[in-house]
Design a protein around this motif. Sequence first.
Motif, short mmCIF file in Angstrom:
data_model
loop_
_atom_site.label_atom_id
_atom_site.label_comp_id
_atom_site.label_asym_id
_atom_site.label_seq_id
_atom_site.Cartn_x
_atom_site.Cartn_y
_atom_site.Cartn_z
N ASN A 102 0.82 -1.21 0.00
CA ASN A 102 0.00 0.00 0.00
C ASN A 102 0.86 1.26 0.00
OD1 ASN A 102 -2.93 -0.40 -0.08
ND2 ASN A 102 -2.51 -1.80 1.61
N GLN A 103 2.04 1.20 0.62
CA GLN A 103 2.95 2.35 0.57
C GLN A 103 3.32 2.65 -0.88
OE1 GLN A 103 6.45 2.18 2.97
NE2 GLN A 103 5.32 1.86 4.87
N ARG A 104 3.71 1.60 -1.58
CA ARG A 104 4.07 1.71 -3.00
C ARG A 104 2.90 2.35 -3.77
NH1 ARG A 104 8.37 1.75 -5.72
NH2 ARG A 104 7.29 3.50 -6.62
N LEU A 105 1.71 1.84 -3.49
CA LEU A 105 0.51 2.29 -4.18
C LEU A 105 0.28 3.77 -3.93
CD1 LEU A 105 -1.65 1.13 -5.92
CD2 LEU A 105 -2.87 0.37 -3.89
N VAL A 106 0.41 4.18 -2.68
CA VAL A 106 0.17 5.58 -2.33
C VAL A 106 1.20 6.48 -3.02
CG1 VAL A 106 0.31 7.25 -0.44
CG2 VAL A 106 -1.06 5.19 -0.18
N ILE A 107 2.45 6.04 -3.04
CA ILE A 107 3.49 6.83 -3.71
C ILE A 107 3.16 6.98 -5.19
CG2 ILE A 107 5.91 6.80 -4.42
CD1 ILE A 107 6.53 5.54 -1.68
N ASP A 108 2.78 5.87 -5.84
CA ASP A 108 2.42 5.92 -7.26
C ASP A 108 1.23 6.85 -7.49
OD1 ASP A 108 4.44 4.22 -7.77
OD2 ASP A 108 3.19 2.42 -8.03
N VAL A 109 0.25 6.74 -6.60
CA VAL A 109 -0.95 7.56 -6.73
C VAL A 109 -0.60 9.04 -6.63
CG1 VAL A 109 -2.94 8.27 -5.35
CG2 VAL A 109 -2.71 5.89 -6.02
N LEU A 110 0.28 9.38 -5.68
CA LEU A 110 0.65 10.78 -5.51
C LEU A 110 1.41 11.30 -6.73
CD1 LEU A 110 1.63 10.84 -1.74
CD2 LEU A 110 -0.37 11.87 -2.83
N LYS A 111 2.28 10.46 -7.27
CA LYS A 111 3.01 10.86 -8.49
C LYS A 111 2.02 11.13 -9.62
CE LYS A 111 7.50 8.61 -7.86
NZ LYS A 111 8.26 7.38 -8.12
N ASP A 112 1.05 10.23 -9.74
CA ASP A 112 0.01 10.35 -10.76
C ASP A 112 -0.77 11.65 -10.64
OD1 ASP A 112 0.27 8.08 -12.19
OD2 ASP A 112 -1.84 7.46 -11.89
N LEU A 113 -1.23 11.91 -9.41
CA LEU A 113 -2.06 13.09 -9.18
C LEU A 113 -1.29 14.35 -9.51
CD1 LEU A 113 -3.85 12.23 -5.81
CD2 LEU A 113 -4.83 12.23 -8.10
N ARG A 114 -0.03 14.35 -9.14
CA ARG A 114 0.80 15.51 -9.38
C ARG A 114 0.91 15.75 -10.90
NH1 ARG A 114 6.80 15.65 -10.00
NH2 ARG A 114 7.19 17.89 -10.07
N GLU A 115 1.12 14.66 -11.62
CA GLU A 115 1.29 14.77 -13.06
C GLU A 115 -0.02 15.17 -13.75
OE1 GLU A 115 2.89 11.35 -15.62
OE2 GLU A 115 4.35 11.65 -14.00
N LYS A 116 -1.12 14.49 -13.36
CA LYS A 116 -2.37 14.67 -14.10
C LYS A 116 -3.15 15.89 -13.64
CE LYS A 116 -2.81 9.80 -15.25
NZ LYS A 116 -3.30 8.54 -14.70
N LEU A 117 -3.09 16.18 -12.35
CA LEU A 117 -3.88 17.31 -11.84
C LEU A 117 -3.03 18.56 -11.64
CD1 LEU A 117 -5.94 15.52 -9.04
CD2 LEU A 117 -6.53 15.77 -11.45
N GLY A 118 -1.72 18.40 -11.68
CA GLY A 118 -0.85 19.55 -11.48
C GLY A 118 -0.88 20.08 -10.06
N VAL A 119 -1.27 19.22 -9.10
CA VAL A 119 -1.33 19.66 -7.72
C VAL A 119 0.08 19.59 -7.12
CG1 VAL A 119 -1.90 17.34 -6.88
CG2 VAL A 119 -2.52 19.33 -5.52
N THR A 120 0.40 20.59 -6.30
CA THR A 120 1.69 20.61 -5.64
C THR A 120 1.60 19.78 -4.38
OG1 THR A 120 2.02 22.83 -6.46
CG2 THR A 120 3.47 22.10 -4.70
N VAL A 121 2.49 18.80 -4.25
CA VAL A 121 2.42 17.91 -3.11
C VAL A 121 3.43 18.32 -2.04
CG1 VAL A 121 2.74 15.52 -2.34
CG2 VAL A 121 1.61 15.99 -4.53
#
Lengths: 357, 346
Positions: free
Chosen positions: B193-212
Amino acid sequence: MLSYILRRSLISFFVIFVVISGSFFLVRMMPGNPMQVLYQQLVQQGGLTPQEIDAEIKVYYGLQPHGPLLSQYFQYLADVAQGNFGRSIAVSSATVAHIIKQALPWTVFLSAASLLVTFVLGILIGTIMAAFRKGAMAKVLTLVTSFFSAVPAYVSALILIWQVAAIHHFFPAQGAYSPSVPVGFNLAFIGSVLDHAVLPVTAAVITGFGGWALMMKGSTTSTMGADYIRASKSWGLTQRRITQTYIGRNSMLPIVTNLALALGGLFGGALFIETFFTYPGVAYYMVQAIDNRDYPVMMGCFIVVTTATVLANFLVDLFYPLIDPRIARPGGAARGAAERRKSEAAEQATAQPGVAA
Amino acid sequence: MGSGDAVLEVRNLSVDFALPTTRLRAVDNVSFTVYADDVYALVGESGCGKSTLAAALLDLVPEPGVIASGDVLLRGTNVRSMTADQVRRARMAQIAMVFQAAMSSFNPVVTIGSQVEHVLEAHPEVWPDRREGLEYFDHLLEMVRLPGSRMRGRFESQLSGGMKQRVAIAFACVLKPSILVLDEPTTALDVVNQRLVIDVLKDLREKLGVTVVFVTHDLSVVAELATMVAVMYAGRMVQIAPIDTIFYDRRRHPYVQALLSSIPNVLQPGRAARSIPGQVPRLDQLPPGCRFAPRCPLAEQVCLRDDPELIGDSHHNAVACHPLNRHNSAADGGQELVPGRAVNGA
């Protein structure tokens, strides 16, 4: 769901059966019996030799207790199963069912009125204490409510009878209505009933509201410290929404449970209150029956109290899932958990093949 | 790294906890700037003030904490001079937070979907049509790899820990915030799940342009995700630098050095992980000079006496350390510091 209700009903009947059996034998084990009570009364009246008293008692009852206890027990169970609760020993010509039918409405009325006022007042004060828990007022209120919740009912009842009824004659301290008004649906009677209810209700409220207030304060304070309350603030929700849906609904959960259980207590009546105010409710007759060793009336009262409590518990179990979804729906519990596991597994398999593999 | 607009600027922020007898400064005079395409990691041990700092961004420090001084600028607007209602509107719409306790950050008696609706209702300007907002939430759920519409009818108790964390992340994005702050997003999760969350955050940053912006004590997550790293120690910022400087440049703060040495190295199995001697000072017993000095192998007399300032450009390397800063100002070389007149011994 249906099988759940059926199962719970069977358990409820079993509990009632156990209580009936237990109290049947316990009651018989109490020192003294109805004959001895009458014997004592006659001795106190004086003027009779023991032989005369014995003869009197035999004439009075026209019977001698016969048959071993066990066969009495089975006879009683068979009678109760047919809805026959027997006759009172002390009050001649009254069936137990008749006594309870007369007493129950008074008890329900008095207990319901007490519970309503106690609950509303307690919840109100508890909410105020939680909302302003840092201020001086909350400290004072906590002190006051703790004090009152520690006052036993017999103390509050006695003080009220002494001060309000005996000295100042503000309200009557005895009975459920004045014997001088005609019984029925008329203004004078209703007024008299309310007049007579004031002191018993006040006595019950004084001892009861503190507990509800402290419970409400505790529940609200702990809810306000929950992670999801802080989260809901970070979502920028309006204070109104946070208070109503996030704090309010969650802090009411334990209160609702307790309220439902208190509803079960409505039928038992308040022992001290009814006794002190000679209020003709179930508890009053129960105490009288215990004094007179009036076995059938005692048993009848016990059955009413037990059944009411068991029923209230049953209803809480049945309806609680509606207000708290974490409590599995009856019969749906296993399915819910299985569904969650299944969907989780499916998700892991389909949504992230790279990770799941 | 660090290009784009400055979306979040924190200036000299201090947070105090007012206890009956004393005031403890949990966050002391901290400044940093987050740019739009940063993935910003706030790193430190438990109790160093990183979570408090994250909460202070939107005035959400739990009682008895209060922001003592400083400014928080959201795209140039100072949060500290906003009215209470403006702060409320900025919450989640501009900065969305996923708390450390994401596992318990949903109302247990209301469905996830209803809670989304509560959010939409509180911020009508973002999604005037609530239905669209809900559809967007479904879309976000799919982005965090959860079956969209099916989640909405669920209660928090019907989700597993890993699912909750991802639902919380999708939930936080529903108002299209410019900044997503996550407090310990991978703590309490298993490695899958850690891996998954990291991937998800990378995705969101790329697709939504949100600053993490995320807070963590786990340097492996930092290595995976961050582009900028800010390291805190006992309420102070001790080093701010791009990820490569932290991991590959040797001019790191001795505390950062010690943190890195405390990670077991899989490539050098023989080398044991080293723990940092001593303890984090209690906030009511802070040493007079540098707060790390009592545990620092490089500590000199000046460290025990004077508080070091954070010196340098954070896009290059900003460090609060007397020996290091003296060394840097003398020559901008990449040499490792050799303990000279260290008072603690090496």
